[in-house]
Design a protein around this motif. Structure first.
Motif, PDB file in Angstrom:
ATOM      1  N   ARG A   1       1.196  -0.754  -0.237  1.00  0.00           N
ATOM      2  CA  ARG A   1       0.128   0.425  -0.211  1.00  0.00           C
ATOM      3  C   ARG A   1       0.708   1.306  -0.144  1.00  0.00           C
ATOM      4  O   ARG A   1       2.471   1.490   1.118  1.00  0.00           O
ATOM      5  N   GLY A   2       0.236   1.995  -0.594  1.00  0.00           N
ATOM      6  CA  GLY A   2       1.483   3.537  -0.956  1.00  0.00           C
ATOM      7  C   GLY A   2       1.887   4.426  -0.191  1.00  0.00           C
ATOM      8  O   GLY A   2       2.881   4.598  -0.036  1.00  0.00           O
ATOM      9  N   ALA A   3      -0.162   4.229   1.095  1.00  0.00           N
ATOM     10  CA  ALA A   3       0.105   5.444   1.932  1.00  0.00           C
ATOM     11  C   ALA A   3      -0.082   4.413   2.971  1.00  0.00           C
ATOM     12  O   ALA A   3       0.241   3.166   3.427  1.00  0.00           O
ATOM     13  N   THR A   4      -0.625   4.638   4.957  1.00  0.00           N
ATOM     14  CA  THR A   4      -0.713   4.057   5.759  1.00  0.00           C
ATOM     15  C   THR A   4      -2.655   4.763   5.765  1.00  0.00           C
ATOM     16  O   THR A   4      -3.167   5.068   5.144  1.00  0.00           O
ATOM     17  N   TYR A   5      -3.018   3.319   6.292  1.00  0.00           N
ATOM     18  CA  TYR A   5      -4.437   2.985   7.150  1.00  0.00           C
ATOM     19  C   TYR A   5      -4.534   2.791   8.379  1.00  0.00           C
ATOM     20  O   TYR A   5      -5.210   1.725   8.121  1.00  0.00           O
ATOM     21  N   ASP A   6      -3.584   3.153   8.924  1.00  0.00           N
ATOM     22  CA  ASP A   6      -3.296   2.903  10.463  1.00  0.00           C
ATOM     23  C   ASP A   6      -5.118   3.012  10.877  1.00  0.00           C
ATOM     24  O   ASP A   6      -6.163   4.229  10.879  1.00  0.00           O
ATOM     25  N   ALA A   7      -5.918   2.156  12.203  1.00  0.00           N
ATOM     26  CA  ALA A   7      -6.713   2.377  13.126  1.00  0.00           C
ATOM     27  C   ALA A   7      -6.554   3.782  13.669  1.00  0.00           C
ATOM     28  O   ALA A   7      -6.031   4.367  14.717  1.00  0.00           O
ATOM     29  N   GLY A   8      -7.793   4.133  13.340  1.00  0.00           N
ATOM     30  CA  GLY A   8      -7.742   5.614  14.555  1.00  0.00           C
ATOM     31  C   GLY A   8      -7.940   7.156  13.346  1.00  0.00           C
ATOM     32  O   GLY A   8      -7.908   8.036  13.507  1.00  0.00           O
ATOM     33  N   SER A   9      -7.314   6.733  11.908  1.00  0.00           N
ATOM     34  CA  SER A   9      -6.526   7.294  10.920  1.00  0.00           C
ATOM     35  C   SER A   9      -7.491   7.821  10.307  1.00  0.00           C
ATOM     36  O   SER A   9      -8.688   7.269  10.564  1.00  0.00           O
ATOM     37  N   GLU A  10      -7.349   8.652   9.773  1.00  0.00           N
ATOM     38  CA  GLU A  10      -8.409   9.738   8.656  1.00  0.00           C
ATOM     39  C   GLU A  10      -8.815   8.745   7.599  1.00  0.00           C
ATOM     40  O   GLU A  10      -9.652   8.852   7.199  1.00  0.00           O
ATOM     41  N   THR A  11      -8.204   7.692   7.594  1.00  0.00           N
ATOM     42  CA  THR A  11      -7.788   7.023   6.292  1.00  0.00           C
ATOM     43  C   THR A  11      -7.970   5.219   6.985  1.00  0.00           C
ATOM     44  O   THR A  11      -8.150   4.622   5.968  1.00  0.00           O
TER      45      THR A  11
ATOM     46  N   LEU B   1       4.369  11.726   2.053  1.00  0.00           N
ATOM     47  CA  LEU B   1       4.847  10.805   2.976  1.00  0.00           C
ATOM     48  C   LEU B   1       6.415  10.513   3.265  1.00  0.00           C
ATOM     49  O   LEU B   1       6.330   9.591   3.754  1.00  0.00           O
ATOM     50  N   ALA B   2       6.891  11.992   3.029  1.00  0.00           N
ATOM     51  CA  ALA B   2       8.628  11.149   3.609  1.00  0.00           C
ATOM     52  C   ALA B   2       8.723  11.647   4.550  1.00  0.00           C
ATOM     53  O   ALA B   2       9.867  10.205   4.852  1.00  0.00           O
ATOM     54  N   GLU B   3       7.924  11.835   5.965  1.00  0.00           N
ATOM     55  CA  GLU B   3       8.120  11.240   6.695  1.00  0.00           C
ATOM     56  C   GLU B   3       8.183   9.046   7.531  1.00  0.00           C
ATOM     57  O   GLU B   3       8.334   9.234   8.518  1.00  0.00           O
ATOM     58  N   LEU B   4       7.525   9.327   6.382  1.00  0.00           N
ATOM     59  CA  LEU B   4       7.307   7.347   6.726  1.00  0.00           C
ATOM     60  C   LEU B   4       7.928   6.916   5.780  1.00  0.00           C
ATOM     61  O   LEU B   4       7.421   5.089   5.930  1.00  0.00           O
ATOM     62  N   LYS B   5       9.332   7.359   5.561  1.00  0.00           N
ATOM     63  CA  LYS B   5      10.243   6.857   4.403  1.00  0.00           C
ATOM     64  C   LYS B   5      10.804   4.903   5.316  1.00  0.00           C
ATOM     65  O   LYS B   5      10.910   3.841   5.637  1.00  0.00           O
TER      66      LYS B   5
END
Length: 210
Positions: free
Chosen positions: A137-147, A185-189
């Motif tokens: 997955r290109g981004a993140t989809y964590d529980a409690g997040s907007e996504t 998304l750089a901070e997630l590298k």
């Protein structure tokens, strides 16, 4: 002779993380001995045709009177079913494209998810067989997040492979795969790198044990 059906669907033929993770599984599988065999179907390089008619979603006995389905389409679906039925383990590379599975993988699902053939109550010849889903997955989809809840890829595969076909679904997942490309998304590298390495290790473990 233990047999693996290995599916890839990523359109990225050079740097795909889902392809790298499925390859780690397949390498661990074949390292177990010459009798551990593999059929590899690349759904991006060799895409399957969409159904010509809705009647293909049903076995011949359940089609409406007068339904016209090209014989070559039925033959292709039969070959896909035979390929899946011959597998002791199913391995699916499933990158998240626009919040769901790639269209090439969706067509494969259409061919196998036919009530009364491989799916549905009382018709689950694949029940209990392992299916390993590799989700990148290109981004993140964590529980409690907007996504949270925006990932509509893994849930679809759990429903089709697990609930409908009765397979034992294992999910290997890596996120933030675009962190090295998109500034936002750089901070997630670092997280992306860590999850990728963990996913390859998990895939190797499953490939060596399932």
């Amino acid at each position: 002779m233990p047999h693996l059906l290995h599916l890839d669907s990523s359109a990225d033929l050079a740097t795909s993380r889902s392809r790298a993770i499925t390859a780690a599984f397949a390498q661990a599988w074949t390292a177990r001995g010459d009798d551990f065999t593999v059929t590899h179907r690349d759904l991006h390089r060799d895409p399957l045709p969409h159904f010509a008619t809705n009647e293909q979603h049903w076995p011949a006995a359940d089609r409406l009177p007068g339904a016209q389905v090209p014989a070559e389409q039925d033959e292709l679906t039969a070959r896909i079913h035979a390929e899946l039925l011959a597998a002791d383990v199913l391995l699916v590379g499933a990158p998240l494209y626009n919040y769901t599975v790639p269209s090439t993988l969706k067509v494969w699902l259409d061919h196998v998810h036919i009530p009364g053939a491989l799916a549905g109550a009382g018709t689950q010849p694949l029940a209990g067989r392992p299916a390993v889903v590799v989700s990148s997955r290109g981004a993140t989809y964590d529980a409690g997040s907007e996504t949270e809840g925006w990932d509509h890829g893994v849930p679809v595969l759990r429903i089709v492979l697990g609930n409908s076909l009765g397979m034992d679904v294992h999910v290997v997942q890596t996120s933030a795969t675009l962190a090295d490309r998109l500034p936002e998304l750089a901070e997630l590298k670092d997280r992306g790198v860590t999850e990728f390495e963990a996913a390859k290790a998990a895939a190797r473990e499953l490939g060596a044990t399932l």
